[in-house]
Design an enzyme around this catalytic site. Structure first.
Site, PDB file in Angstrom:
ATOM      1  N   GLU A   1     -23.101   1.077   3.253  1.00  0.00           N
ATOM      2  CA  GLU A   1     -24.186   0.239   4.119  1.00  0.00           C
ATOM      3  C   GLU A   1     -23.854  -1.201   3.568  1.00  0.00           C
ATOM      4  O   GLU A   1     -24.139  -2.075   4.419  1.00  0.00           O
ATOM      5  CB  GLU A   1     -25.494   0.898   4.114  1.00  0.00           C
ATOM      6  CG  GLU A   1     -25.604   2.065   4.153  1.00  0.00           C
ATOM      7  CD  GLU A   1     -26.976   2.762   3.949  1.00  0.00           C
ATOM      8  OE1 GLU A   1     -27.353   3.025   2.849  1.00  0.00           O
ATOM      9  OE2 GLU A   1     -27.806   3.023   4.880  1.00  0.00           O
TER      10      GLU A   1
ATOM     11  N   GLU B   1     -25.099  10.880   1.852  1.00  0.00           N
ATOM     12  CA  GLU B   1     -26.569  11.117   1.651  1.00  0.00           C
ATOM     13  C   GLU B   1     -26.949  12.454   1.964  1.00  0.00           C
ATOM     14  O   GLU B   1     -27.639  13.034   1.406  1.00  0.00           O
ATOM     15  CB  GLU B   1     -27.287  10.005   2.330  1.00  0.00           C
ATOM     16  CG  GLU B   1     -27.238   8.892   1.670  1.00  0.00           C
ATOM     17  CD  GLU B   1     -26.125   7.940   2.297  1.00  0.00           C
ATOM     18  OE1 GLU B   1     -25.440   8.630   2.973  1.00  0.00           O
ATOM     19  OE2 GLU B   1     -26.286   6.654   2.365  1.00  0.00           O
TER      20      GLU B   1
HETATM   21  N1  3HC Z   1     -26.314   6.956  -8.555  1.00  0.00           N
HETATM   22  C1  3HC Z   1     -26.277   7.354  -9.837  1.00  0.00           C
HETATM   23  N2  3HC Z   1     -25.633   7.686 -10.702  1.00  0.00           N
HETATM   24  C2  3HC Z   1     -24.317   7.951 -10.181  1.00  0.00           C
HETATM   25  C3  3HC Z   1     -24.116   7.867  -8.591  1.00  0.00           C
HETATM   26  C4  3HC Z   1     -25.363   7.332  -8.138  1.00  0.00           C
HETATM   27  N3  3HC Z   1     -24.898   6.987  -6.623  1.00  0.00           N
HETATM   28  N4  3HC Z   1     -22.850   8.406  -8.445  1.00  0.00           N
HETATM   29  C5  3HC Z   1     -22.505   8.902  -9.663  1.00  0.00           C
HETATM   30  N5  3HC Z   1     -23.175   8.732 -10.606  1.00  0.00           N
HETATM   31  C6  3HC Z   1     -22.940   8.832 -11.935  1.00  0.00           C
HETATM   32  C7  3HC Z   1     -22.925  10.475 -12.173  1.00  0.00           C
HETATM   33  O1  3HC Z   1     -24.139  11.312 -12.395  1.00  0.00           O
HETATM   34  C8  3HC Z   1     -21.785  10.303 -13.521  1.00  0.00           C
HETATM   35  O2  3HC Z   1     -22.940  10.211 -14.622  1.00  0.00           O
HETATM   36  P1  3HC Z   1     -22.492  10.846 -15.917  1.00  0.00           P
HETATM   37  O3  3HC Z   1     -21.257  10.477 -16.350  1.00  0.00           O
HETATM   38  O4  3HC Z   1     -23.819  10.494 -16.763  1.00  0.00           O
HETATM   39  O5  3HC Z   1     -22.427  12.383 -15.814  1.00  0.00           O
HETATM   40  C9  3HC Z   1     -21.148   9.263 -13.410  1.00  0.00           C
HETATM   41  O6  3HC Z   1     -21.848   8.385 -12.409  1.00  0.00           O
HETATM   42  C10 3HC Z   1     -19.669   9.436 -13.039  1.00  0.00           C
HETATM   43  O7  3HC Z   1     -19.759  10.206 -11.497  1.00  0.00           O
HETATM   44  P2  3HC Z   1     -18.840  11.509 -11.687  1.00  0.00           P
HETATM   45  O8  3HC Z   1     -18.607  12.369 -12.861  1.00  0.00           O
HETATM   46  O9  3HC Z   1     -19.369  11.998 -10.517  1.00  0.00           O
HETATM   47  O10 3HC Z   1     -17.386  10.703 -11.473  1.00  0.00           O
HETATM   48  P3  3HC Z   1     -16.296  11.015 -10.170  1.00  0.00           P
HETATM   49  O11 3HC Z   1     -15.175   9.939 -10.713  1.00  0.00           O
HETATM   50  O12 3HC Z   1     -15.818  12.328 -10.432  1.00  0.00           O
HETATM   51  O13 3HC Z   1     -16.893  10.743  -8.907  1.00  0.00           O
HETATM   52  C11 3HC Z   1     -17.974   9.640  -6.975  1.00  0.00           C
HETATM   53  C12 3HC Z   1     -17.455   9.449  -8.525  1.00  0.00           C
HETATM   54  C13 3HC Z   1     -17.185  10.092  -6.107  1.00  0.00           C
HETATM   55  C14 3HC Z   1     -18.645   7.982  -6.617  1.00  0.00           C
HETATM   56  C15 3HC Z   1     -19.216  10.624  -7.256  1.00  0.00           C
HETATM   57  O14 3HC Z   1     -19.886  10.251  -8.451  1.00  0.00           O
HETATM   58  C16 3HC Z   1     -20.124  10.606  -5.955  1.00  0.00           C
HETATM   59  O15 3HC Z   1     -19.837  11.297  -5.015  1.00  0.00           O
HETATM   60  N6  3HC Z   1     -21.251  10.001  -6.176  1.00  0.00           N
HETATM   61  C17 3HC Z   1     -22.492  10.051  -5.449  1.00  0.00           C
HETATM   62  C18 3HC Z   1     -22.200   9.576  -4.127  1.00  0.00           C
HETATM   63  C19 3HC Z   1     -23.366   9.469  -3.113  1.00  0.00           C
HETATM   64  O16 3HC Z   1     -23.926  10.626  -2.835  1.00  0.00           O
HETATM   65  N7  3HC Z   1     -23.862   8.335  -2.863  1.00  0.00           N
HETATM   66  C20 3HC Z   1     -24.975   8.272  -1.860  1.00  0.00           C
HETATM   67  C21 3HC Z   1     -26.215   7.941  -2.754  1.00  0.00           C
HETATM   68  S1  3HC Z   1     -27.737   8.003  -1.875  1.00  0.00           S
HETATM   69  C22 3HC Z   1     -27.826   6.325  -0.962  1.00  0.00           C
HETATM   70  O17 3HC Z   1     -26.878   5.594  -1.345  1.00  0.00           O
HETATM   71  C23 3HC Z   1     -28.923   6.135  -0.249  1.00  0.00           C
HETATM   72  C24 3HC Z   1     -28.618   5.018   0.673  1.00  0.00           C
HETATM   73  O18 3HC Z   1     -28.260   5.325   1.907  1.00  0.00           O
HETATM   74  C25 3HC Z   1     -29.935   3.952   0.670  1.00  0.00           C
END
Ligand code: 3HC
Ligand code: NAI
Length: 712
Positions: A114, A134
């Site tokens: 976004e 999301e």
């Molecule tokens: N917020 C907070 N913490 C997050 C995060 C996020 N969006 N994304 C990842 N983390 C944290 C994980 O919990 C993890 O923490 P830890 O080391 O304490 O366990 C650390 O970051 C590393 O994450 P991964 O172990 O998952 O690392 P990878 O390299 O395997 O993957 C990634 C990276 C592909 C970015 C994966 O973490 C991911 O898919 N993250 C979530 C993405 C997501 O769902 N984003 C949407 C969020 S909601 C949003 O944006 C709403 C908006 O529309 C307003």
């Protein structure tokens, strides 16, 4: 803020491109300080006459993985006020009078995409991924994503990305117009050069575009098809339908009104039980990777080549799992016909993946080259890890492990895929029990995400840490479990399937039991699951362990009787159901009649049973056994059980797993219902002492989980 977002200038002679770098490791989540930092630096760059263009980039391994998911829990629990979110910042960026170029590497997910779409241009590293995931957290994009994305990629693709949540590659994003250029090599240098070119052109605001928003006639079938798909593929998930509604608003009302619709839908989803459960699952999946007594620094054994013993159902699938992740795999069988059969199945499975578009032919050809068939242990001396998947029988397993002990190099990991046998006894057949561990894959191994890693008494920390890390490389969710009969998943599944049978024996029809649990959200009902796995598997195990059953305690009998009639399930064309040549289930009134007759003969009173009772009996059986498993220390945390059930047993993700679900019902209520069942059905329903204690103290499993984490 200074630490989270930095404003610098490019080092070229012109020195006229401002660079804003986000530094919020590990994934540059948009925590409150980050948004504030971007707002301040962008304002500075906008005001500065010496700046012709702006580059916004992520420091470290990725651009921005989205909003900070931890913040959502604070909002829904009332610890943080829900503010205006990111929308004002994104409008501010879009209104900057000079081009803002967003440079993407790693992931631009959720709020990250976004943010990127509010820039005037986007450039990306070829390996970058972009998406609105999301929906998988039970919410929808909440910062204009459902309104800007269709303006950039068109309605059909935007609906798909927002409703299904899967990312797209940088190459696809370029084709769709979501990205303007791919940059090989130095991303920042490429982005600065692009920004300088762009500074000659007028800025274009995404929100003012409408050329890709289609017409009602074109859009209607797109939304209808998306809703239909969501209802079947994401059954029960309210966020999928909400995401479609929000994108539809983009095609019907102004950008500003569309953002309001999006915000209302976002809030509705965020405050739902579904999103809380899915966020629990997101963090849970990461939490299970952390083992309290195995520190991060534990040495990892390098694993480059593996061998699999047994090319049957599981061995073949496991060989594919390793080959798919790029490992060289030896696969050993007992004789040539079995080896030929095993390889033919592997090839058939790969071909069907090509047909379904999951893999390309080239990918499959490369994988097949990595799989080397053998009939001897001759080449086992070089491999770093062996996974044994021969028939389930202790004598055979011990013989194989004795052989492995003789031929494998010191330091090699010796893993068993046993589903019921004692890993310690298997290890006793070797001179190195520290190298022995259980790796319990689920069928079909190449598809199912769950991997139970079974810790033997002597399994070394290095071996455990390596298997946990390996599970991620293999695309699996590894959960460490203790060594007990059935480990965690199957042990808890026993009481669940037992109750399903009891219900049929008490008068519920087979289809009613299946429907009730399917409607609860399970991927399949328990009777259909039995037919798929093969009713004979449990029958054989029950016969072997019959001597352990307590006399006088009720045991289900209908499934054993079906097996005696040769009805093993799908594989024999009949079990609880009949099956046609395409393995489609057909209800079989004869089975309901037989069960009725047997039950009457056994003196079991017949009655009408509600769907509610069916769900409570089956699901609370999982919960009660889960609580026992926790007490026995077979798993360290409640979340381990939830993650096992979400990834291996088709438990609905939006209910968060059995233990989380019990919390949402209320443990006092669950405990009372289990006590009622105990009165009605006897000692099999004795409440687990842990459940009783938590219910009496007014606590939840989630609270227990947090206490366990603190103690560790
Ligand atoms: N917020 C907070 N913490 C997050 C995060 C996020 N969006 N994304 C990842 N983390 C944290 C994980 O919990 C993890 O923490 P830890 O080391 O304490 O366990 C650390 O970051 C590393 O994450 P991964 O172990 O998952 O690392 P990878 O390299 O395997 O993957 C990634 C990276 C592909 C970015 C994966 O973490 C991911 O898919 N993250 C979530 C993405 C997501 O769902 N984003 C949407 C969020 S909601 C949003 O944006 C709403 C908006 O529309 C307003
Ligand atoms: P299977 O019967 O399909 O395959 C076993 C294979 O092992 C056969 O092809 C057999 O020829 C081979 N074999 C026997 N002795 C051998 C030897 N000495 N050397 C090499 N190969 C030998 O059995 P399946 O279902 O693949 O099960 C294998 C293991 O996986 C068992 O321990 C089982 O409990 C476990 N498991 C099975 C699951 C399932 O759903 N089928 C799920 C999870 C675990």
């Amino acid at each position: 803020m200074d630490d989270l977002v930095q404003l610098t200038r490019d080092r070229d002679t012109d020195n006229d491109v401002a660079i804003i770098t986000i530094n919020n490791p590990p994934v540059n989540a948009l925590s409150p300080g980050v948004a504030q930092g971007i707002a301040q630096t962008i304002a500075q760059a906008d005001k500065d006459d010496g700046v012709k263009a702006v580059v916004l980039i992520g420091g470290g391994r990725t651009f921005v993985a989205g909003a900070d998911i931890k913040e959502f829990g604070k909002i829904t629990s009332g610890k943080t006020q829900r503010g205006a979110g990111l929308l004002p910042l994104l409008l501010q960026i879009e209104d900057v009078r000079k081009p803002v170029v967003v440079a993407i590497h790693g992931s631009a997910f959720g709020g990250g995409l976004e943010l990127a779409m509010a820039g005037h241009y986007r450039v990306a590293a070829p390996s970058a991924q972009l998406g609105q995931p999301e929906v998988k957290l039970g919410i929808i994009p909440g910062a204009g994503g459902t309104q800007r994305l269709p303006r950039l990629v068109g309605v059909a693709k935007a609906v798909e990305m927002c409703a299904e949540g899967n990312p797209i590659t940088a190459q696809e994003a370029l084709k769709l117009g979501l990205v303007d250029r791919l940059i090989e090599g130095d991303l920042l240098a490429g982005a600065v050069a692009f920004a300088r070119e762009a500074s000659e052109k007028p800025v274009r605001k995404t929100r003012e575009r409408s050329d890709k928003l289609g017409t009602p006639a074109l859009n209607e079938p797109i939304f209808a098809a998306a809703r239909e798909k969501a209802r079947t593929k994401q059954r029960g998930m309210m966020s999928a339908i909400a995401a479609i509604d929000a994108v539809e608003a983009a095609t019907r009302v102004s950008f500003e009104e569309g953002c309001q619709v999006e915000r209302q839908l976002f809030d509705k989803c965020l405050f739902s039980d579904q999103s809380k459960a899915l966020i629990h699952a997101f963090f849970g999946e990461r939490e299970v990777a952390k083992i309290p007594d195995i520190p991060k620094e534990t040495a990892i054994i390098p694993v480059n080549s593996v061998a699999v013993v047994g090319a049957g159902t599981m061995g073949g699938g496991i060989a594919m799992v390793f080959a798919n992740a790029g490992f060289r795999v030896l696969i050993k069988e007992a004789d040539q016909p079995a080896l030929d059969r095993g390889l033919a199945t592997i090839q058939k499975n790969y071909q069907s993946s090509v047909k379904r578009g999951r893999f390309t032919q080239q990918f499959v050809d490369e994988r097949l080259k990595l799989i080397q068939p053998t009939l001897s242990y001759d080449d086992f001396g070089d491999v770093d890890m062996v996974v044994e998947a021969v028939f389930e029988g202790m004598a055979l397993k011990k013989e194989v492990f004795g052989q492995l002990d003789r031929v494998c190099k010191p330091g090699a990991i010796l893993a068993s895929n046993t589903s019921t046998l004692d890993v310690d006894e298997i290890a006793s057949a070797t001179s190195r029990p520290g190298a022995v561990i259980g790796t319990h894959f689920f069928s079909p191994a190449n598809i199912m995400r769950l991997l139970e890693i079974v810790r033997g008494k002597a399994s070394s920390k290095e071996v455990i840490a390596t298997c946990m890390q390996l599970s991620k490389k293999l695309g699996k969710v590894g959960v460490l479990v203790g060594n007990c009969r059935g480990f965690v998943g199957n042990r808890i599944f026993g009481p669940y399937r037992r109750e399903a049978q009891f219900l049929v024996e008490e008068g519920a029809s087979i289809e009613t039991v299946d429907h009730a649990l399917y409607d609860f959200g399970m991927a399949m009902g328990p009777m259909s699951t039995g037919d798929l796995a093969g009713l004979d598997v449990g029958w054989r195990i029950r016969k072997e362990f019959r001597h352990l059953e307590k006399p006088g305690v009720r045991q289900p009998f209908a499934e054993d009787r079906l097996c005696e009639l040769g009805r093993y399930g799908q594989k024999t064309g009949a079990g609880w159901y009949k099956y046609d040549e395409n393995r489609r289930a057909i209800p079989d009134p004869e089975v309901n009649e037989m069960v009725l007759r047997w039950s009457r003969e056994a003196g079991i009173a017949q009655r009408k049973i509600s769907s509610e009772e069916i769900v409570d009996r089956c699901i609370y059986a999982l919960v009660n056994e889960g609580a026992r498993i926790l007490e026995e220390g077979i798993v360290g945390r409640t979340v381990d059980i939830d993650i096992i059930y979400l990834n291996g047993y088709g438990f609905p993700a939006y209910r968060g797993g059995p233990m989380w679900y019990a919390d949402t019902v209320g443990l006092d209520k669950v405990y009372r219902r289990i006590s009622e069942f105990q009165q009605q059905h006897g000692e099999l329903w004795e409440p687990a002492p842990l459940l009783k204690r938590l219910a009496q103290e007014g606590k939840t499993f989630a609270e227990l989980n947090r206490e366990q984490a603190v103690m560790a």
